[in-house]
Design a protein around this motif. Structure first.
Motif, PDB file in Angstrom:
ATOM      1  N   ASN A  74       0.813  -1.222   0.000  1.00 53.72           N
ATOM      2  CA  ASN A  74       0.000   0.000   0.000  1.00 53.72           C
ATOM      3  C   ASN A  74       0.842   1.265   0.000  1.00 53.72           C
ATOM      4  OD1 ASN A  74      -2.260  -1.528  -0.060  1.00 53.72           O
ATOM      5  ND2 ASN A  74      -3.068  -0.875   1.915  1.00 53.72           N
ATOM      6  N   ALA A  75       1.976   1.216   0.671  1.00 49.79           N
ATOM      7  CA  ALA A  75       2.824   2.408   0.746  1.00 49.79           C
ATOM      8  C   ALA A  75       3.343   2.803  -0.633  1.00 49.79           C
ATOM      9  CB  ALA A  75       3.984   2.164   1.696  1.00 49.79           C
ATOM     10  N   LYS A  76       3.550   1.802  -1.482  1.00 46.97           N
ATOM     11  CA  LYS A  76       4.059   2.067  -2.830  1.00 46.97           C
ATOM     12  C   LYS A  76       2.948   2.058  -3.873  1.00 46.97           C
ATOM     13  CE  LYS A  76       8.635   0.065  -1.989  1.00 46.97           C
ATOM     14  NZ  LYS A  76       9.635  -0.947  -2.435  1.00 46.97           N
ATOM     15  N   ASN A  77       1.721   1.804  -3.432  1.00 46.01           N
ATOM     16  CA  ASN A  77       0.603   1.698  -4.381  1.00 46.01           C
ATOM     17  C   ASN A  77       0.921   0.722  -5.508  1.00 46.01           C
ATOM     18  OD1 ASN A  77      -1.563   3.121  -3.414  1.00 46.01           O
ATOM     19  ND2 ASN A  77      -1.428   4.777  -4.894  1.00 46.01           N
ATOM     20  N   THR A  78       1.485  -0.391  -5.129  1.00 49.73           N
ATOM     21  CA  THR A  78       1.950  -1.366  -6.113  1.00 49.73           C
ATOM     22  C   THR A  78       1.393  -2.748  -5.778  1.00 49.73           C
ATOM     23  OG1 THR A  78       3.971  -0.120  -6.540  1.00 49.73           O
ATOM     24  CG2 THR A  78       3.983  -2.443  -7.150  1.00 49.73           C
ATOM     25  N   VAL A  79       1.008  -3.453  -6.819  1.00 47.44           N
ATOM     26  CA  VAL A  79       0.545  -4.827  -6.691  1.00 47.44           C
ATOM     27  C   VAL A  79       1.497  -5.735  -7.458  1.00 47.44           C
ATOM     28  CG1 VAL A  79      -1.310  -6.432  -7.253  1.00 47.44           C
ATOM     29  CG2 VAL A  79      -1.857  -4.180  -6.373  1.00 47.44           C
ATOM     30  N   TYR A  80       1.751  -6.905  -6.904  1.00 47.58           N
ATOM     31  CA  TYR A  80       2.689  -7.837  -7.503  1.00 47.58           C
ATOM     32  C   TYR A  80       1.977  -9.143  -7.854  1.00 47.58           C
ATOM     33  CZ  TYR A  80       5.873  -4.620  -5.172  1.00 47.58           C
ATOM     34  OH  TYR A  80       6.519  -3.496  -4.740  1.00 47.58           O
ATOM     35  N   LEU A  81       2.517  -9.828  -8.845  1.00 47.74           N
ATOM     36  CA  LEU A  81       2.062 -11.170  -9.162  1.00 47.74           C
ATOM     37  C   LEU A  81       3.306 -12.048  -9.263  1.00 47.74           C
ATOM     38  CD1 LEU A  81      -0.440 -12.922  -9.788  1.00 47.74           C
ATOM     39  CD2 LEU A  81       0.096 -12.592 -12.223  1.00 47.74           C
ATOM     40  N   GLN A  82       3.529 -12.846  -8.242  1.00 45.60           N
ATOM     41  CA  GLN A  82       4.636 -13.787  -8.250  1.00 45.60           C
ATOM     42  C   GLN A  82       4.168 -15.053  -8.945  1.00 45.60           C
ATOM     43  OE1 GLN A  82       7.910 -13.501  -7.080  1.00 45.60           O
ATOM     44  NE2 GLN A  82       8.179 -15.492  -8.072  1.00 45.60           N
ATOM     45  N   MET A  83       4.860 -15.428  -9.990  1.00 46.91           N
ATOM     46  CA  MET A  83       4.467 -16.585 -10.790  1.00 46.91           C
ATOM     47  C   MET A  83       5.563 -17.638 -10.719  1.00 46.91           C
ATOM     48  SD  MET A  83       2.832 -14.629 -14.093  1.00 46.91           S
ATOM     49  CE  MET A  83       4.399 -13.999 -14.658  1.00 46.91           C
ATOM     50  N   ASN A  84       5.240 -18.763 -10.135  1.00 45.62           N
ATOM     51  CA  ASN A  84       6.186 -19.876  -9.997  1.00 45.62           C
ATOM     52  C   ASN A  84       5.731 -21.072 -10.813  1.00 45.62           C
ATOM     53  OD1 ASN A  84       7.656 -18.338  -8.097  1.00 45.62           O
ATOM     54  ND2 ASN A  84       6.424 -19.132  -6.407  1.00 45.62           N
ATOM     55  N   ASP A  85       6.662 -21.974 -11.079  1.00 42.27           N
ATOM     56  CA  ASP A  85       6.343 -23.193 -11.823  1.00 42.27           C
ATOM     57  C   ASP A  85       5.578 -22.858 -13.104  1.00 42.27           C
ATOM     58  OD1 ASP A  85       4.399 -26.226 -11.238  1.00 42.27           O
ATOM     59  OD2 ASP A  85       6.208 -25.890 -12.420  1.00 42.27           O
TER      60      ASP A  85
END
Length: 121
Positions: A74-85
């Motif tokens: 929230n502090a960076k207003n950023t969303v991540y998508l970690q994609m494995n396998d």
């Protein structure tokens, strides 16, 4: 208005990992959820994952459950998508979006430009 900028796509071998980022700016407080969608050539855009800004509740498509993880800063207003396998069938252009819904594409009204993910076999 909300602006979304994705990054982190690329080429990876099957079984590898990538992390996508989506930086949001503007009136993000007017939207309650962030989502990731993807579109492969010749196919419709489909839901991948979503997260609520306020509670961090997450939702996943069955095809990625257990392999992908959505998270937010929230502090960076950023969303991540970690994609494995990663699998060749994960190859697509990945879009982040923000809106008031969760899994329905119709509930998202601001979209990023997309980032290409290619998984080689």
């Amino acid at each position: 208005q909300v602006q979304l900028v994705e990054s982190g796509g690329g080429l990876v071998q099957a079984g590898g990992s990538l992390r996508l980022s989506c930086a949001a700016s503007g009136r993000t407080s007017s939207r309650s959820a962030m989502g990731w969608f993807r579109q492969a050539p010749g196919k419709e855009r489909e839901f991948v994952a979503a997260i609520r800004w306020s509670t961090s509740t997450t939702y996943y498509a069955n095809s990625v459950k257990g392999r992908f993880t959505i998270s937010r800063d929230n502090a960076k207003n950023t969303v991540y998508l970690q994609m494995n396998d990663l699998k060749p069938e994960d190859t697509a252009v990945y879009y982040c979006a923000t809106g008031v819904g969760l899994t329905s594409i119709l509930s998202y009204d601001y979209w990023g430009q997309g980032t290409q993910v290619t998984v080689s076999s």
